[in-house]
Write a protein that holds these residues in place. Structure first.
Motif, PDB file in Angstrom:
ATOM      1  N   THR A 242     -18.221   4.105   5.784  1.00 58.40           N
ATOM      2  CA  THR A 242     -18.303   2.748   6.329  1.00 58.40           C
ATOM      3  C   THR A 242     -16.991   2.006   6.152  1.00 58.40           C
ATOM      4  O   THR A 242     -16.497   1.357   7.082  1.00 58.40           O
ATOM      5  N   VAL A 243     -16.407   2.095   4.970  1.00 59.57           N
ATOM      6  CA  VAL A 243     -15.137   1.406   4.714  1.00 59.57           C
ATOM      7  C   VAL A 243     -14.031   1.993   5.601  1.00 59.57           C
ATOM      8  O   VAL A 243     -13.194   1.260   6.131  1.00 59.57           O
ATOM      9  N   MET A 244     -14.061   3.303   5.798  1.00 58.31           N
ATOM     10  CA  MET A 244     -13.074   3.914   6.692  1.00 58.31           C
ATOM     11  C   MET A 244     -13.235   3.370   8.111  1.00 58.31           C
ATOM     12  O   MET A 244     -12.245   3.071   8.782  1.00 58.31           O
TER      13      MET A 244
ATOM     14  N   ASP B  32      -1.319   1.137  10.056  1.00 52.21           N
ATOM     15  CA  ASP B  32      -0.009   1.283   9.430  1.00 52.21           C
ATOM     16  C   ASP B  32      -0.107   2.364   8.362  1.00 52.21           C
ATOM     17  O   ASP B  32      -1.144   2.983   8.173  1.00 52.21           O
ATOM     18  N   ASP B  33       1.010   2.585   7.667  1.00 51.79           N
ATOM     19  CA  ASP B  33       1.052   3.661   6.671  1.00 51.79           C
ATOM     20  C   ASP B  33       0.081   3.433   5.521  1.00 51.79           C
ATOM     21  O   ASP B  33      -0.531   4.381   5.023  1.00 51.79           O
ATOM     22  N   LEU B  34      -0.081   2.179   5.098  1.00 49.68           N
ATOM     23  CA  LEU B  34      -0.988   1.883   3.993  1.00 49.68           C
ATOM     24  C   LEU B  34      -2.440   2.152   4.395  1.00 49.68           C
ATOM     25  O   LEU B  34      -3.216   2.689   3.615  1.00 49.68           O
ATOM     26  N   ARG B  35      -2.813   1.799   5.605  1.00 49.74           N
ATOM     27  CA  ARG B  35      -4.177   2.069   6.081  1.00 49.74           C
ATOM     28  C   ARG B  35      -4.432   3.573   6.158  1.00 49.74           C
ATOM     29  O   ARG B  35      -5.515   4.045   5.862  1.00 49.74           O
ATOM     30  N   LEU B  36      -3.422   4.323   6.582  1.00 49.50           N
ATOM     31  CA  LEU B  36      -3.553   5.774   6.631  1.00 49.50           C
ATOM     32  C   LEU B  36      -3.767   6.330   5.227  1.00 49.50           C
ATOM     33  O   LEU B  36      -4.607   7.214   5.023  1.00 49.50           O
ATOM     34  N   LEU B  37      -3.037   5.801   4.249  1.00 49.32           N
ATOM     35  CA  LEU B  37      -3.213   6.217   2.854  1.00 49.32           C
ATOM     36  C   LEU B  37      -4.628   5.910   2.368  1.00 49.32           C
ATOM     37  O   LEU B  37      -5.270   6.750   1.732  1.00 49.32           O
ATOM     38  N   ILE B  38      -5.130   4.725   2.692  1.00 48.21           N
ATOM     39  CA  ILE B  38      -6.482   4.336   2.282  1.00 48.21           C
ATOM     40  C   ILE B  38      -7.515   5.240   2.938  1.00 48.21           C
ATOM     41  O   ILE B  38      -8.465   5.680   2.287  1.00 48.21           O
ATOM     42  N   ASP B  39      -7.328   5.539   4.226  1.00 47.50           N
ATOM     43  CA  ASP B  39      -8.254   6.445   4.920  1.00 47.50           C
ATOM     44  C   ASP B  39      -8.301   7.811   4.251  1.00 47.50           C
ATOM     45  O   ASP B  39      -9.366   8.379   4.032  1.00 47.50           O
ATOM     46  N   ARG B  40      -7.151   8.329   3.924  1.00 53.33           N
ATOM     47  CA  ARG B  40      -7.095   9.646   3.275  1.00 53.33           C
ATOM     48  C   ARG B  40      -7.720   9.602   1.884  1.00 53.33           C
ATOM     49  O   ARG B  40      -8.422  10.526   1.483  1.00 53.33           O
ATOM     50  N   MET B  41      -7.465   8.514   1.158  1.00 53.49           N
ATOM     51  CA  MET B  41      -8.040   8.360  -0.174  1.00 53.49           C
ATOM     52  C   MET B  41      -9.568   8.322  -0.094  1.00 53.49           C
ATOM     53  O   MET B  41     -10.262   8.978  -0.874  1.00 53.49           O
ATOM     54  N   LEU B  42     -10.095   7.582   0.876  1.00 55.94           N
ATOM     55  CA  LEU B  42     -11.546   7.486   1.025  1.00 55.94           C
ATOM     56  C   LEU B  42     -12.152   8.804   1.516  1.00 55.94           C
ATOM     57  O   LEU B  42     -13.267   9.155   1.122  1.00 55.94           O
ATOM     58  N   ALA B  43     -11.428   9.531   2.358  1.00 54.43           N
ATOM     59  CA  ALA B  43     -11.919  10.835   2.811  1.00 54.43           C
ATOM     60  C   ALA B  43     -12.006  11.811   1.637  1.00 54.43           C
ATOM     61  O   ALA B  43     -12.995  12.535   1.484  1.00 54.43           O
TER      62      ALA B  43
ATOM     63  N   ALA C 245     -12.828   2.591  -6.574  1.00 53.79           N
ATOM     64  CA  ALA C 245     -12.310   1.322  -7.069  1.00 53.79           C
ATOM     65  C   ALA C 245     -10.815   1.194  -6.766  1.00 53.79           C
ATOM     66  O   ALA C 245     -10.348   0.122  -6.353  1.00 53.79           O
ATOM     67  N   LEU C 246     -10.080   2.271  -6.950  1.00 53.06           N
ATOM     68  CA  LEU C 246      -8.649   2.262  -6.619  1.00 53.06           C
ATOM     69  C   LEU C 246      -8.454   1.998  -5.133  1.00 53.06           C
ATOM     70  O   LEU C 246      -7.576   1.222  -4.740  1.00 53.06           O
ATOM     71  N   GLY C 247      -9.281   2.618  -4.306  1.00 52.46           N
ATOM     72  CA  GLY C 247      -9.211   2.377  -2.862  1.00 52.46           C
ATOM     73  C   GLY C 247      -9.530   0.936  -2.514  1.00 52.46           C
ATOM     74  O   GLY C 247      -8.898   0.344  -1.637  1.00 52.46           O
ATOM     75  N   ALA C 248     -10.496   0.351  -3.202  1.00 51.40           N
ATOM     76  CA  ALA C 248     -10.869  -1.046  -2.946  1.00 51.40           C
ATOM     77  C   ALA C 248      -9.723  -1.992  -3.305  1.00 51.40           C
ATOM     78  O   ALA C 248      -9.432  -2.935  -2.558  1.00 51.40           O
ATOM     79  N   VAL C 249      -9.082  -1.740  -4.428  1.00 49.35           N
ATOM     80  CA  VAL C 249      -7.952  -2.583  -4.835  1.00 49.35           C
ATOM     81  C   VAL C 249      -6.805  -2.427  -3.853  1.00 49.35           C
ATOM     82  O   VAL C 249      -6.181  -3.406  -3.419  1.00 49.35           O
ATOM     83  N   THR C 250      -6.528  -1.196  -3.443  1.00 52.44           N
ATOM     84  CA  THR C 250      -5.468  -0.944  -2.470  1.00 52.44           C
ATOM     85  C   THR C 250      -5.775  -1.630  -1.153  1.00 52.44           C
ATOM     86  O   THR C 250      -4.891  -2.257  -0.534  1.00 52.44           O
ATOM     87  N   LEU C 251      -7.027  -1.551  -0.715  1.00 50.81           N
ATOM     88  CA  LEU C 251      -7.423  -2.200   0.534  1.00 50.81           C
ATOM     89  C   LEU C 251      -7.301  -3.719   0.426  1.00 50.81           C
ATOM     90  O   LEU C 251      -6.861  -4.385   1.368  1.00 50.81           O
TER      91      LEU C 251
END
Length: 100
Positions: free
Chosen positions: A25-27, A36-47, A89-95
């Motif tokens: 859902t968050v993805m 952008d690059d940060l969103r791509l990082l977050i997507d990969r982290m959540l995957a 939690a790390l993904g949430a903070v990054t997001l």
């Protein structure tokens, strides 16, 4: 805690499945904003996190079905589940810092 009665695994299994849905859902929500690059990082982290929760669910399921190594697998399922929560939690903070 006996693995034949389910123990902690009976709670970790459905919660891990729910957390996979949270990651997905968050993805999906992340795709509403600019890419952008940060969103791509977050997507990969959540995957990756979804796969961690899948591993936790599998370990919990197998621990409930196993007679010999159920307690050990349940302990591993718990550790993997906690790691998944930490990654989420790390993904949430990054997001949160990625939002503009």
């Amino acid at each position: 805690m006996s693995s034949s009665t389910g123990g902690l695994s009976a709670h970790i299994l459905p919660t891990s499945a729910t957390m996979i849905g949270v990651c997905m859902t968050v993805m999906s929500i992340g795709h509403l904003g600019p890419r952008d690059d940060l969103r791509l990082l977050i997507d990969r982290m959540l995957a990756i996190d979804a796969l961690v929760f899948l591993a936790s669910a599998l370990l919990s399921f197998i621990s409930m079905r196993s007679r010999r190594s159920g307690v050990r697998l349940e302990a591993w399922g718990e550790v993997v589940f906690i790691a998944g929560l930490a990654l989420l939690a790390l993904g949430a903070v990054t997001l949160a810092f990625a939002l503009r």
